[in-house]
Design a protein around this motif. Structure first.
Motif, PDB file in Angstrom:
ATOM      1  N   TRP A  57      -4.980   4.793  -0.914  1.00 32.82           N
ATOM      2  CA  TRP A  57      -3.785   3.979  -0.698  1.00 32.82           C
ATOM      3  C   TRP A  57      -3.104   4.325   0.617  1.00 32.82           C
ATOM      4  O   TRP A  57      -2.586   3.444   1.318  1.00 32.82           O
ATOM      5  CB  TRP A  57      -2.809   4.161  -1.858  1.00 32.82           C
ATOM      6  CG  TRP A  57      -3.260   3.530  -3.134  1.00 32.82           C
ATOM      7  CD1 TRP A  57      -3.535   4.161  -4.314  1.00 32.82           C
ATOM      8  CD2 TRP A  57      -3.491   2.131  -3.388  1.00 32.82           C
ATOM      9  NE1 TRP A  57      -3.918   3.263  -5.274  1.00 32.82           N
ATOM     10  CE2 TRP A  57      -3.900   2.006  -4.726  1.00 32.82           C
ATOM     11  CE3 TRP A  57      -3.386   0.994  -2.606  1.00 32.82           C
ATOM     12  CZ2 TRP A  57      -4.199   0.781  -5.299  1.00 32.82           C
ATOM     13  CZ3 TRP A  57      -3.681  -0.235  -3.171  1.00 32.82           C
ATOM     14  CH2 TRP A  57      -4.078  -0.327  -4.507  1.00 32.82           C
ATOM     15  N   GLY A  79      -0.210   1.116  -8.136  1.00 30.42           N
ATOM     16  CA  GLY A  79      -0.664   2.488  -7.917  1.00 30.42           C
ATOM     17  C   GLY A  79      -0.725   3.283  -9.210  1.00 30.42           C
ATOM     18  O   GLY A  79      -1.644   4.066  -9.435  1.00 30.42           O
ATOM     19  N   ALA A 111       1.881   1.685  -3.446  1.00 31.93           N
ATOM     20  CA  ALA A 111       0.751   2.123  -4.265  1.00 31.93           C
ATOM     21  C   ALA A 111       0.446   3.603  -4.043  1.00 31.93           C
ATOM     22  O   ALA A 111       0.042   4.309  -4.986  1.00 31.93           O
ATOM     23  CB  ALA A 111      -0.478   1.285  -3.943  1.00 31.93           C
ATOM     24  N   PHE A 129       0.820  -1.207   0.000  1.00 34.74           N
ATOM     25  CA  PHE A 129       0.000   0.000   0.000  1.00 34.74           C
ATOM     26  C   PHE A 129       0.855   1.259   0.000  1.00 34.74           C
ATOM     27  O   PHE A 129       0.498   2.260  -0.622  1.00 34.74           O
ATOM     28  CB  PHE A 129      -0.936   0.005   1.214  1.00 34.74           C
ATOM     29  CG  PHE A 129      -2.103  -0.920   1.070  1.00 34.74           C
ATOM     30  CD1 PHE A 129      -3.315  -0.459   0.580  1.00 34.74           C
ATOM     31  CD2 PHE A 129      -1.993  -2.253   1.403  1.00 34.74           C
ATOM     32  CE1 PHE A 129      -4.389  -1.311   0.426  1.00 34.74           C
ATOM     33  CE2 PHE A 129      -3.061  -3.123   1.258  1.00 34.74           C
ATOM     34  CZ  PHE A 129      -4.256  -2.647   0.766  1.00 34.74           C
TER      35      PHE A 129
END
Length: 475
Positions: A415, A124, A69, A66
Motif C-alpha cells: 500500500w 486496508g 489503505a 492508498f
C-alpha cells in the motif's frame, strides 16, 4: 430466535457464508481499484473539480486511497488482535460505507479526498484481515481453493468496474461518475446481513483464552458435537500450532541485526521486496490512468479509451486463472522472473511506439494501436505472475514465528509503494510523456534474481541451504 437461527447455520453452509464475506470484501477491494479510472476522465467530474487536471492534485486525490489503505493495513493487525477478526472486518466495512457515500455525494475536493481516504482505510483493514479470518476458520485442504475464490472475485470486480465505466460513457451529466461510486454501496447490503450468522475465528478465541467458545465454533464448523473427535483434533492442532509459534518467536533486535538462525530479516526483505516491485511494475499506473493516457496521449475518444480499458481488464481477469494451473508446477520464483522479463519488454516496446505516435501524427493511429496492444499484453503477463504470486510468496517465505508480522510488513509495503506510484504517475506522464514507461523497465529486471525458491511441502517454506546462507540475496 436469532441465536437459534444463528446456531442452525453449521458445517458447509457456515463455511460458505464465511467464504462469501471474504469474496465480497475482495470484490469491494477490486471494484475500488478499477472504478476511479473512469471517474477521472468524466467531463462532468472535471467540470465540478477542474483542479484535478493538475497532475499533482490528481495524484493526491487518487493516491489518498492508498495512503488510507497503508494506515488500514497497520491498524488491521492491532484491531485484529484486540477486537477479533470478525469485528475488525466489520469496522473496516463501516469505514468503506462512509467513504463510498462521501465520494458519491461529493461537491468539494476536501470531501472527495476524505471519502477516498476513509475508503482506503477500510479496504486496508478488510483486505488484510478477511483472508486471515477465512484461513483460520476452514480446513487446511480447503483453504487454498477458498482463498482463490477471493482473489478471483477481486479481479472480476476490477473488470466489472471498467465495463460499468464504459457503459456510462454514453450518458451525460453527474450520473456518469456518481453512479459507479454509488454502486459500491451494494456490497454492505450483502456483508452486514450475513455477519450475525458467522462466528469469530476459533484461533483468535484461543488466543484470548476463550477456549470453550472456540470449541463451540469448531463444533459449528465441523457440524458436530463439541466432544466429537474432529472437533477435539482441530482444537488440539490449533493449540499445538500456537505453542510452536511462541517457540519460534525471535527478539526484534536479533532480527534487525540479522543474527537469528532462521534469517528473518532476509525473509522480511524478500516478502516486502516482492510487494514493492509489484507496485513499481506499473500495474496501478495503468489501472488508474489507462483511460486518461489513451485519451490524452494516444488520441482515442473518451468512449474508446474506456472500452479499451474494459477489454484490458477482462483479459486481465481471464489471464489470472492461468496461474492456478502453473503456480505449483513452475514455482513462485520462476513465474516472477518470467513475468518481469515479459512486462519489461511490454513497457520497452510501448514506450517507443508511444514516442513515435506522439512525434509523427500521421502514424499516431498505427503506433497508438501497437501501444494499446502491448498494454493489454502487459496485463495478460502480470495477472498470472506478479498479480497474486507476491501475496503467496509473502505468506510462505516468512518463518512460523514471524509469519503474521511478515505478512503485515508486506501488505503495508504494497500500500505504501502504491501510494507513491499513483501520486506521481500523472505528473510523470505529463512531464516525461513516453519516457515515463521506460522508468518501469530497469526495476523489473532487478528483484527476481535475488528472490529465493519456496517449496510448499516444507514447513518453513525455505530451503535449509537458504536458512544457513547469511547473505540477503541468493548470490
Amino acid at each position: 430466535m436469532s441465536v437459534i437461527l444463528r446456531h442452525r447455520v453449521r458445517g458447509g453452509q457456515l463455511v460458505a457464508l464465511i467464504t462469501l464475506i471474504d469474496a465480497m470484501s475482495a470484490c469491494w477491494f477490486g471494484y475500488c481499484q478499477g472504478v476511479f479510472a473512469g471517474v477521472l476522465v468524466s467531463p462532468a467530474f472535471l467540470e465540478l473539480f477542474p483542479e484535478v487536471t493538475n497532475g499533482n492534485i490528481s495524484g493526491a486525490v487518487t493516491s489518498s486511497f492508498f495512503l488510507g489503505a497503508f494506515v488500514g493495513a497497520i491498524l488491521a493487525f492491532v484491531l485484529g488482535d484486540k477486537l477479533g477478526r470478525k469485528k475488525a472486518i466489520l469496522a473496516g466495512h463501516v469505514l468503506n460505507t462512509v467513504g463510498a457515500a462521501l465520494q458519491a455525494s461529493a461537491y468539494s475536493l476536501p470531501q472527495l479526498i476524505i471519502g477516498r481516504t476513509l475508503n482506503g482505510i477500510g479496504i486496508g483493514i478488510t483486505s488484510t484481515m478477511s483472508p486471515v479470518y477465512l484461513g483460520e476458520c476452514v480446513k487446511p485442504h480447503l483453504r487454498g481453493r477458498l482463498l482463490v475464490i477471493g482473489a478471483s472475485a477481486n479481479i472480476s470486480s476490477f473488470a466489472l468496474a471498467n465495463w460499468i465505466n464504459y457503459g456510462l460513457a454514453f450518458r451525460d451529466g453527474a450520473l456518469q461518475w456518481r453512479l459507479p461510486l454509488v454502486i459500491q454501496l451494494f456490497f454492505p447490503f450483502i456483508i452486514f446481513p450475513i455477519a450475525p450468522f458467522v462466528p469469530e475465528s476459533p484461533r483468535w478465541l484461543l488466543l484470548v483464552g476463550r477456549d470453550d467458545a472456540a470449541k463451540l465454533v469448531l463444533a459449528r464448523l465441523n457440524d458436530a458435537l463439541v466432544t466429537d473427535e474432529s472437533v477435539v483434533a482441530d482444537y488440539n492442532s490449533i493449540k499445538a500450532s500456537m505453542r510452536l509459534e511462541r517457540l519460534h518467536q525471535v527478539p526484534l533486535i536479533d532480527v534487525l541485526r540479522n543474527r537469528d538462525k532462521t534469517q528473518n530479516l532476509r525473509r522480511l526483505i524478500l516478502s516486502s521486496g516482492t510487494q514493492f516491485m509489484q507496485q513499481f511494475s506499473g500495474i496501478n499506473s495503468l489501472g488508474f490512468y489507462l483511460p486518461t493516457l489513451l485519451h490524452e496521449s494516444v488520441g482515442y475518444s473518451l468512449q474508446m479509451s474506456r472500452l479499451l480499458a474494459a477489454v484490458s481488464g477482462t483479459i486481465y481477469l481471464l489471464a489470472g486463472f492461468f496461474s492456478l494451473a502453473v503456480v505449483d508446477r513452475i514455482g513462485r520464483r520462476k513465474l516472477m522472473l518470467y513475468g518481469s522479463l515479459g512486462m519489461a519488454a511490454c513497457h520497452f516496446i510501448s514506450s517507443f511506439t508511444l514516442k513515435t505516435a506522439q512525434e509523427d501524427p500521421s502514424r499516431m493511429k498505427t503506433f497508438g494501436s501497437v501501444t494499446v496492444a502491448f498494454f493489454v499484453i502487459y496485463h495478460a503477463v502480470f495477472a498470472p505472475t506478479w498479480g497474486g504470486i507476491p501475496w503467496v510468496y509473502a505468506a510462505e517465505v516468512n518463518s512460523l514465528g514471524w509469519r503474521t508480522r511478515g505478512a503485515g510488513a508486506a501488505t503495508a509495503t504494497n500500500w505504501g509503494t502504491g501510494f507513491a506510484v499513483v501520486q506521481f504517475t500523472k505528473v510523470g506522464i505529463d512531464n516525461l510523456q513516453w519516457a515515463f514507461f521506460l522508468s518501469k523497465v530497469s526495476p523489473l529486471f532487478a528483484l527476481p534474481f535475488s528472490v529465493t525458491h519456496t517449496h510448499t511441502h516444507t514447513h518453513s517454506r525455505v530451503r535449509t541451504s537458504d536458512i544457513a546462507n547469511p547473505h540477503l540475496t541468493i548470490f
